[in-house]
Design a protein around this motif. Structure first.
Motif, PDB file in Angstrom:
ATOM      1  N   ASP A 168     -17.959 -17.439  -0.454  1.00 23.39           N
ATOM      2  CA  ASP A 168     -16.722 -18.153  -0.777  1.00 23.39           C
ATOM      3  C   ASP A 168     -16.340 -19.091   0.369  1.00 23.39           C
ATOM      4  OD1 ASP A 168     -14.362 -18.782  -2.279  1.00 23.39           O
ATOM      5  OD2 ASP A 168     -13.239 -17.367  -1.045  1.00 23.39           O
ATOM      6  N   VAL A 169     -16.421 -18.595   1.596  1.00 22.80           N
ATOM      7  CA  VAL A 169     -16.106 -19.410   2.775  1.00 22.80           C
ATOM      8  C   VAL A 169     -17.072 -20.590   2.875  1.00 22.80           C
ATOM      9  CG1 VAL A 169     -16.115 -19.423   5.308  1.00 22.80           C
ATOM     10  CG2 VAL A 169     -14.998 -17.559   4.074  1.00 22.80           C
ATOM     11  N   LEU A 170     -18.360 -20.321   2.709  1.00 21.09           N
ATOM     12  CA  LEU A 170     -19.361 -21.389   2.783  1.00 21.09           C
ATOM     13  C   LEU A 170     -19.062 -22.481   1.758  1.00 21.09           C
ATOM     14  CD1 LEU A 170     -22.544 -19.171   3.196  1.00 21.09           C
ATOM     15  CD2 LEU A 170     -21.690 -20.817   4.895  1.00 21.09           C
ATOM     16  N   LEU A 171     -18.773 -22.085   0.529  1.00 17.99           N
ATOM     17  CA  LEU A 171     -18.496 -23.053  -0.525  1.00 17.99           C
ATOM     18  C   LEU A 171     -17.214 -23.837  -0.249  1.00 17.99           C
ATOM     19  CD1 LEU A 171     -19.486 -20.911  -3.635  1.00 17.99           C
ATOM     20  CD2 LEU A 171     -20.737 -22.878  -2.685  1.00 17.99           C
ATOM     21  N   ARG A 172     -16.176 -23.159   0.214  1.00 23.52           N
ATOM     22  CA  ARG A 172     -14.906 -23.833   0.521  1.00 23.52           C
ATOM     23  C   ARG A 172     -15.057 -24.819   1.682  1.00 23.52           C
ATOM     24  NH1 ARG A 172      -9.934 -21.123  -1.377  1.00 23.52           N
ATOM     25  NH2 ARG A 172     -10.569 -19.399  -2.704  1.00 23.52           N
TER      26      ARG A 172
END
Length: 177
Positions: free
Chosen positions: A150-154
């Motif tokens: 989720d962090v990577l995508l955001r």
């Protein structure tokens, strides 16, 4: 303040394969970060954050280079200082989902424990003497629902491209899948 994160985790893989110095440092850092943040478990975002801080090799495969890693670390810092409060109580650390007893590690979210097991499997599959940071980074990518992804995508990371950069003739992202 009492530490709510038990001091448990990996010093080596279950089969005795040691962690690289950088990965061991990242695991220790994730434990400290979880305790400092008041989290009861180490989650995959804690692992990602400390991995990027501790292991230069884990920063190398990012398709956007150092600028992308800097943006990602900035996002992780924002999460640490409170902008990430929206993650409090989400599935990764809430205990809301049933988990097999074999998947539990005290003080670790089920997703973080699975990522460490995947990293160990990846190192074994390539015949490595040590589990390294890129093994863990690839393992984090195996769970598209974890906080780290989720962090990577955001942060604008193309996770498929990152996985392709990590994959190679002697390395396979998600070897068991």
């Amino acid at each position: 303040m009492q530490n709510r994160t038990p001091d448990t985790g990996w010093a080596e893989a279950a089969d005795g394969t040691p962690l690289s110095t950088e990965l061991a440092s990242a695991v220790t850092g994730a434990r400290r970060r979880a305790a400092r943040d008041g989290d009861r478990q180490i989650d995959t975002a804690h692992l990602l954050h400390t991995l990027l801080e501790a292991d230069p090799g884990a920063r190398q495969p990012f398709p956007g280079g150092p600028a992308q890693v800097a943006r990602l670390l900035g996002y992780l810092v924002q999460r640490t200082i409170g902008y990430g409060l929206r993650w409090t109580g989400t599935v990764e650390d809430s205990g809301a989902l049933p988990v097999l007893a074999a998947e539990t590690v005290p003080g670790w979210s089920p997703a973080a424990a699975r990522a460490m097991r995947e990293a160990c499997a990846r190192a074994r599959a390539r015949g490595a003497e040590r589990v390294d940071g890129t093994d863990l980074l690839a393992a984090l990518l195996c769970d598209p629902r974890c906080r780290a992804v989720d962090v990577l995508l955001r942060a604008g990371v193309d996770t498929a491209l990152l996985a392709a950069h990590l994959d190679g003739p002697d390395r396979s992202v998600c070897p068991g899948r």
